[in-house]
Design an enzyme around this catalytic site. Structure first.
Site, PDB file in Angstrom:
ATOM      1  N   ASP A  44       0.809  -1.216   0.000  1.00 17.47           N
ATOM      2  CA  ASP A  44       0.000   0.000   0.000  1.00 17.47           C
ATOM      3  C   ASP A  44       0.845   1.270   0.000  1.00 17.47           C
ATOM      4  OD1 ASP A  44       0.921  -0.425   2.584  1.00 17.47           O
ATOM      5  OD2 ASP A  44      -1.048  -0.745   3.442  1.00 17.47           O
ATOM      6  N   ASN A  53      -7.960  -2.526  13.898  1.00 22.10           N
ATOM      7  CA  ASN A  53      -9.334  -2.884  13.504  1.00 22.10           C
ATOM      8  C   ASN A  53      -9.361  -4.119  12.589  1.00 22.10           C
ATOM      9  OD1 ASN A  53      -8.294  -1.884  11.148  1.00 22.10           O
ATOM     10  ND2 ASN A  53      -9.673  -0.131  10.996  1.00 22.10           N
ATOM     11  N   HIS A  75      -7.492  -4.550   9.884  1.00 16.73           N
ATOM     12  CA  HIS A  75      -7.192  -4.330   8.469  1.00 16.73           C
ATOM     13  C   HIS A  75      -5.879  -5.003   8.071  1.00 16.73           C
ATOM     14  CE1 HIS A  75      -5.130  -0.167   9.268  1.00 16.73           C
ATOM     15  NE2 HIS A  75      -4.189  -1.047   9.010  1.00 16.73           N
ATOM     16  N   GLU A 125      -9.734  -1.796   4.745  1.00 11.69           N
ATOM     17  CA  GLU A 125     -10.414  -1.416   5.974  1.00 11.69           C
ATOM     18  C   GLU A 125     -11.694  -2.243   6.163  1.00 11.69           C
ATOM     19  OE1 GLU A 125      -8.898   0.273   8.079  1.00 11.69           O
ATOM     20  OE2 GLU A 125      -8.558   2.368   7.549  1.00 11.69           O
TER      21      GLU A 125
HETATM   22  C1  GLP Z   1      -0.695   0.481   8.419  1.00 13.42           C
HETATM   23  C2  GLP Z   1      -0.322  -0.349   7.204  1.00 13.42           C
HETATM   24  C3  GLP Z   1      -0.534  -1.822   7.456  1.00 13.42           C
HETATM   25  C4  GLP Z   1       0.082  -2.224   8.768  1.00 13.42           C
HETATM   26  C5  GLP Z   1      -0.627  -1.473   9.861  1.00 13.42           C
HETATM   27  C6  GLP Z   1      -0.139  -1.843  11.238  1.00 13.42           C
HETATM   28  O1  GLP Z   1      -2.032   0.817   8.468  1.00 13.42           O
HETATM   29  N1  GLP Z   1      -1.065   0.020   6.053  1.00 13.42           N
HETATM   30  O2  GLP Z   1       0.019  -2.559   6.374  1.00 13.42           O
HETATM   31  O3  GLP Z   1      -0.033  -3.598   8.955  1.00 13.42           O
HETATM   32  O4  GLP Z   1      -0.379  -0.097   9.652  1.00 13.42           O
HETATM   33  O5  GLP Z   1       0.971  -1.065  11.554  1.00 13.42           O
HETATM   34  P1  GLP Z   1       1.915  -1.279  12.772  1.00 13.42           P
HETATM   35  O6  GLP Z   1       2.787  -2.411  12.416  1.00 13.42           O
HETATM   36  O7  GLP Z   1       2.662   0.005  12.901  1.00 13.42           O
HETATM   37  O8  GLP Z   1       1.058  -1.561  13.955  1.00 13.42           O
END
Ligand code: GLP
Length: 248
Positions: free
Chosen positions: A67, A136, A138, A143
């Site tokens: 992403d 959440n 995702h 989402e």
């Molecule tokens: C973002 C990314 C996700 C990632 C998520 C969790 O939203 N788009 O790909 O898994 O954050 O991030 P973190 O690892 O900082 O908790």
């Protein structure tokens, strides 16, 4: 789903790096689907160490990222292209032309999405897809919603995601409200999936992903339908799964 229960973030990072390194050793020209966020940073550090020690080469590896924020340039210090350069690509022997992240500044967003999926297909699909999980549930930036969206698409970020990611920006208002994300289609079509999670604040999302009903209100729950998923998580992130007796 195979679950590796690790003591803490460091142990989780080491185990996840071993899984990814094994894939690269087994298939030097593999296609890796990569993820950003704070969770994979320790894993990327381990991979960099292996590369520097001459034990792992990225020379033939191709990568596609999950992403990118819509509206951020590749040079923006909170963009995911920048993240990948700083956390991995700049430190290993990967060829720049073999790495791809959605173009946050694409003038034709729909074309960027269809082109991204076509590119993944042209590589023969993804061999190993790395995933973190949002609070959440995702995955990538898919989402929660009423449907699983299959192709790569532009998504409106939820308030919860904007809150979670605000810590990386000067102010909450600076967090982009939209992002490009690989859809559920190419993720589920990956031959293998490596899901990683760390910390108590992920316990509920991990529980819903592993044990909850399969529905798009927890996008990660679709992974229960994939035949080759490895979840590597620390005990804090697994606490609810452990309490449910699903893992010892
Ligand atoms: C973002 C990314 C996700 C990632 C998520 C969790 O939203 N788009 O790909 O898994 O954050 O991030 P973190 O690892 O900082 O908790």
């Amino acid at each position: 789903m195979r679950i590796y229960r690790e003591k803490d973030y460091e142990a989780m990072s080491l185990r996840a790096a071993q899984v990814m390194a094994a894939e690269i050793i087994h298939r030097p020209n593999c296609v890796l689907g990569l993820a950003t966020g704070s969770t994979p940073i320790g894993m990327y550090k381990r991979l960099i160490e292996l590369n520097k020690e001459g034990k792992l080469s990225f020379k033939e590896v191709r990568t596609v990222n999950l992403d990118e924020y819509k509206g951020l340039s590749p040079e923006h210090d909170q963009g995911y292209r920048y993240f990948m350069q700083k956390q991995l690509f700049d430190h290993v022997d990967i060829l720049p032309e073999n790495t791809r992240v959605p173009d946050g500044l694409a003038s034709d967003p729909d074309g960027e999405c269809t082109g991204y999926d076509a590119y993944i297909r042209s590589l023969g699909g993804i061999d190993l897809q790395l995933l973190g999980v949002g609070h959440n549930g995702h995955i990538g930036f898919n989402e929660p919603g009423d449907v699983f969206v299959k192709p790569t698409h532009v998504v409106d970020l939820t308030e919860r995601t904007i809150d979670a990611n605000a810590r990386f920006f000067a102010t909450r208002d600076d967090v982009p409200k939209q992002a490009f994300t690989m859809g559920i289609g190419p993720i589920m079509a990956a031959k293998k999936i490596l899901l990683i999670a760390s910390g108590e604040e992920k316990a509920e999302a991990v529980y819903n992903t592993v044990c909850g009903p399969i529905n798009p209100h927890c996008p990660g729950s679709i992974l229960q339908l994939h035949s080759d998923v490895v979840l590597v998580a620390d005990e804090a992130a697994l606490s609810k799964v452990i309490a449910a007796g699903v893992v010892k």
